[in-house]
Design a protein around this motif. Structure first.
Motif, PDB file in Angstrom:
ATOM      1  N   ILE A  59      53.077  36.162   6.718  1.00 63.02           N
ATOM      2  CA  ILE A  59      53.778  34.876   7.046  1.00 63.02           C
ATOM      3  C   ILE A  59      53.944  33.978   5.510  1.00 63.02           C
ATOM      4  O   ILE A  59      54.916  33.476   5.380  1.00 63.02           O
ATOM      5  N   CYS A  60      52.952  34.169   4.727  1.00 63.21           N
ATOM      6  CA  CYS A  60      52.937  33.468   3.477  1.00 63.21           C
ATOM      7  C   CYS A  60      53.695  34.167   2.522  1.00 63.21           C
ATOM      8  O   CYS A  60      54.041  33.501   1.436  1.00 63.21           O
ATOM      9  N   ARG A  61      53.973  35.408   2.746  1.00 60.26           N
ATOM     10  CA  ARG A  61      54.658  36.203   1.690  1.00 60.26           C
ATOM     11  C   ARG A  61      54.005  36.376   0.402  1.00 60.26           C
ATOM     12  O   ARG A  61      54.381  36.607  -0.650  1.00 60.26           O
ATOM     13  N   LEU A  62      52.692  36.481   0.444  1.00 60.12           N
ATOM     14  CA  LEU A  62      51.662  36.573  -0.704  1.00 60.12           C
ATOM     15  C   LEU A  62      51.148  38.237  -0.321  1.00 60.12           C
ATOM     16  O   LEU A  62      50.890  38.595   0.445  1.00 60.12           O
ATOM     17  N   ASN A  63      50.936  38.857  -1.538  1.00 65.62           N
ATOM     18  CA  ASN A  63      50.316  40.156  -1.630  1.00 65.62           C
ATOM     19  C   ASN A  63      48.961  40.073  -1.565  1.00 65.62           C
ATOM     20  O   ASN A  63      48.487  38.745  -1.812  1.00 65.62           O
ATOM     21  N   PRO A  64      48.075  40.881  -1.263  1.00 64.84           N
ATOM     22  CA  PRO A  64      46.748  40.751  -0.831  1.00 64.84           C
ATOM     23  C   PRO A  64      46.084  40.158  -2.018  1.00 64.84           C
ATOM     24  O   PRO A  64      45.030  39.319  -1.671  1.00 64.84           O
ATOM     25  N   VAL A  65      46.090  40.226  -3.234  1.00 65.44           N
ATOM     26  CA  VAL A  65      45.465  39.664  -4.322  1.00 65.44           C
ATOM     27  C   VAL A  65      45.812  38.220  -4.112  1.00 65.44           C
ATOM     28  O   VAL A  65      44.835  37.142  -4.244  1.00 65.44           O
ATOM     29  N   LYS A  66      47.035  37.892  -4.046  1.00 69.22           N
ATOM     30  CA  LYS A  66      47.281  36.388  -4.212  1.00 69.22           C
ATOM     31  C   LYS A  66      46.833  35.809  -2.650  1.00 69.22           C
ATOM     32  O   LYS A  66      46.185  34.639  -2.811  1.00 69.22           O
ATOM     33  N   TRP A  67      46.979  36.552  -1.716  1.00 64.63           N
ATOM     34  CA  TRP A  67      46.351  35.815  -0.249  1.00 64.63           C
ATOM     35  C   TRP A  67      44.740  35.409  -0.476  1.00 64.63           C
ATOM     36  O   TRP A  67      44.333  34.402  -0.166  1.00 64.63           O
ATOM     37  N   ARG A  68      44.113  36.452  -1.203  1.00 60.91           N
ATOM     38  CA  ARG A  68      42.718  36.262  -1.310  1.00 60.91           C
ATOM     39  C   ARG A  68      42.312  35.242  -2.288  1.00 60.91           C
ATOM     40  O   ARG A  68      41.421  34.328  -2.030  1.00 60.91           O
ATOM     41  N   ALA A  69      43.245  35.030  -3.221  1.00 63.55           N
ATOM     42  CA  ALA A  69      43.079  33.768  -4.154  1.00 63.55           C
ATOM     43  C   ALA A  69      43.448  32.461  -3.522  1.00 63.55           C
ATOM     44  O   ALA A  69      42.865  31.420  -3.829  1.00 63.55           O
ATOM     45  N   ASN A  70      44.516  32.498  -2.770  1.00 63.45           N
ATOM     46  CA  ASN A  70      44.596  30.975  -2.140  1.00 63.45           C
ATOM     47  C   ASN A  70      44.241  30.693  -0.608  1.00 63.45           C
ATOM     48  O   ASN A  70      44.257  29.947  -0.017  1.00 63.45           O
ATOM     49  N   GLU A  71      43.582  31.854   0.107  1.00 60.48           N
ATOM     50  CA  GLU A  71      43.207  31.721   1.425  1.00 60.48           C
ATOM     51  C   GLU A  71      42.229  30.396   1.578  1.00 60.48           C
ATOM     52  O   GLU A  71      42.490  29.722   2.572  1.00 60.48           O
ATOM     53  N   SER A  72      41.383  30.301   0.676  1.00 58.27           N
ATOM     54  CA  SER A  72      40.268  29.227   0.771  1.00 58.27           C
ATOM     55  C   SER A  72      40.995  27.892   0.822  1.00 58.27           C
ATOM     56  O   SER A  72      40.448  26.976   1.626  1.00 58.27           O
ATOM     57  N   VAL A  73      41.689  27.698   0.033  1.00 56.39           N
ATOM     58  CA  VAL A  73      42.618  26.613   0.050  1.00 56.39           C
ATOM     59  C   VAL A  73      43.574  26.246   0.982  1.00 56.39           C
ATOM     60  O   VAL A  73      43.650  25.197   1.810  1.00 56.39           O
ATOM     61  N   LEU A  74      44.154  27.165   1.672  1.00 53.06           N
ATOM     62  CA  LEU A  74      44.973  27.194   2.751  1.00 53.06           C
ATOM     63  C   LEU A  74      44.318  27.100   4.062  1.00 53.06           C
ATOM     64  O   LEU A  74      44.628  26.099   4.935  1.00 53.06           O
ATOM     65  N   LYS A  75      42.980  27.413   4.125  1.00 50.53           N
ATOM     66  CA  LYS A  75      42.320  27.590   5.227  1.00 50.53           C
ATOM     67  C   LYS A  75      41.746  25.946   5.728  1.00 50.53           C
ATOM     68  O   LYS A  75      41.472  25.697   6.694  1.00 50.53           O
ATOM     69  N   ARG A  76      41.792  25.061   4.679  1.00 52.17           N
ATOM     70  CA  ARG A  76      41.365  23.766   4.754  1.00 52.17           C
ATOM     71  C   ARG A  76      42.152  22.870   5.592  1.00 52.17           C
ATOM     72  O   ARG A  76      41.855  21.856   6.296  1.00 52.17           O
ATOM     73  N   PHE A  77      43.409  23.423   5.785  1.00 54.29           N
ATOM     74  CA  PHE A  77      44.244  22.619   6.859  1.00 54.29           C
ATOM     75  C   PHE A  77      44.258  23.077   8.015  1.00 54.29           C
ATOM     76  O   PHE A  77      45.225  22.411   8.669  1.00 54.29           O
ATOM     77  N   PHE A  78      43.358  23.927   8.341  1.00 53.61           N
ATOM     78  CA  PHE A  78      43.352  24.336   9.593  1.00 53.61           C
ATOM     79  C   PHE A  78      42.087  24.465  10.135  1.00 53.61           C
ATOM     80  O   PHE A  78      41.051  24.517   9.509  1.00 53.61           O
ATOM     81  N   HIS A  79      42.015  24.280  11.541  1.00 55.98           N
ATOM     82  CA  HIS A  79      40.825  24.574  12.292  1.00 55.98           C
ATOM     83  C   HIS A  79      40.678  26.007  12.493  1.00 55.98           C
ATOM     84  O   HIS A  79      41.476  26.444  13.331  1.00 55.98           O
ATOM     85  N   VAL A  80      39.723  26.606  11.979  1.00 48.96           N
ATOM     86  CA  VAL A  80      39.654  28.429  11.845  1.00 48.96           C
ATOM     87  C   VAL A  80      38.796  28.219  13.238  1.00 48.96           C
ATOM     88  O   VAL A  80      37.490  28.076  13.015  1.00 48.96           O
ATOM     89  N   THR A  81      39.172  29.312  13.989  1.00 50.17           N
ATOM     90  CA  THR A  81      38.274  29.844  15.119  1.00 50.17           C
ATOM     91  C   THR A  81      38.217  31.364  15.070  1.00 50.17           C
ATOM     92  O   THR A  81      39.061  32.127  13.985  1.00 50.17           O
ATOM     93  N   PRO A  82      37.392  32.123  15.667  1.00 50.31           N
ATOM     94  CA  PRO A  82      37.429  33.612  15.508  1.00 50.31           C
ATOM     95  C   PRO A  82      38.829  34.205  15.842  1.00 50.31           C
ATOM     96  O   PRO A  82      39.262  35.137  15.306  1.00 50.31           O
ATOM     97  N   GLU A  83      39.432  33.257  16.893  1.00 51.22           N
ATOM     98  CA  GLU A  83      40.812  34.050  17.255  1.00 51.22           C
ATOM     99  C   GLU A  83      42.031  33.359  16.585  1.00 51.22           C
ATOM    100  O   GLU A  83      42.913  34.054  16.163  1.00 51.22           O
ATOM    101  N   TYR A  84      41.824  31.935  16.068  1.00 49.22           N
ATOM    102  CA  TYR A  84      43.205  31.175  15.392  1.00 49.22           C
ATOM    103  C   TYR A  84      42.803  30.389  14.405  1.00 49.22           C
ATOM    104  O   TYR A  84      41.763  30.173  14.040  1.00 49.22           O
ATOM    105  N   TRP A  85      43.839  29.983  13.772  1.00 45.41           N
ATOM    106  CA  TRP A  85      44.036  28.990  12.715  1.00 45.41           C
ATOM    107  C   TRP A  85      44.897  28.081  13.499  1.00 45.41           C
ATOM    108  O   TRP A  85      46.120  28.213  13.927  1.00 45.41           O
ATOM    109  N   ILE A  86      44.293  26.833  13.700  1.00 48.29           N
ATOM    110  CA  ILE A  86      44.938  25.960  14.457  1.00 48.29           C
ATOM    111  C   ILE A  86      45.154  24.542  13.461  1.00 48.29           C
ATOM    112  O   ILE A  86      44.234  23.988  13.018  1.00 48.29           O
ATOM    113  N   ASN A  87      46.319  24.192  13.531  1.00 44.58           N
ATOM    114  CA  ASN A  87      46.660  22.722  12.860  1.00 44.58           C
ATOM    115  C   ASN A  87      46.792  21.648  13.787  1.00 44.58           C
ATOM    116  O   ASN A  87      47.455  21.705  14.629  1.00 44.58           O
TER     117      ASN A  87
END
Length: 125
Positions: A59-87
């Motif tokens: 969805i983000c159009r990021l390669n695996p390396v860039k995804w891993r580098a940015n995931e923690s920053v992006l995750k802060r905008f969502f409530h993360v459950t085992p099934e979903y990322w919810i905004n």
């Protein structure tokens, strides 16, 4: 019928620029793009995204390396459950949009019925 109403509500998404910028000024350009793509995908999916890294990365159009580098920053905008990322803000806005669409549908039906009733009364005279 509910699916048709939802489809009408999900063709537009409000973006409150001041709110967005106040929450995201720390993001770099790539992170802004990724976050907006996640928001738009979530808008079309009941304000939630599957908690599947490969899908989120796509969805983000990021390669695996860039995804891993940015995931923690992006995750802060969502409530993360085992099934979903919810905004949560997006969920609230989507609920408002659906209610607005439903209200306009009801209003349109009532207006059409009133016009037809007036038309039928005029034809009877």
């Amino acid at each position: 019928m509910a699916a048709a109403k939802k489809k009408k509500a999900d063709i537009w998404m409000p973006l409150y620029v001041s709110d967005y910028l106040s929450d995201t000024m720390h993001l770099n350009t790539e992170q802004h793009g990724a976050y907006l793509l996640l928001l738009m995908a979530a808008w079309k999916s009941e304000a939630r995204l599957p908690n599947e890294p490969e899908q989120l990365q796509a969805i983000c159009r990021l390669n695996p390396v860039k995804w891993r580098a940015n995931e923690s920053v992006l995750k802060r905008f969502f409530h993360v459950t085992p099934e979903y990322w919810i905004n949560n803000r997006l969920r609230e806005e989507l609920e408002k949009a659906i209610k607005n669409t439903e209200a306009k549908t009801v209003s349109g039906i009532k207006g059409a019925a009133a016009r037809w009733q007036t038309h039928d009364e005029g034809m009877a005279n």
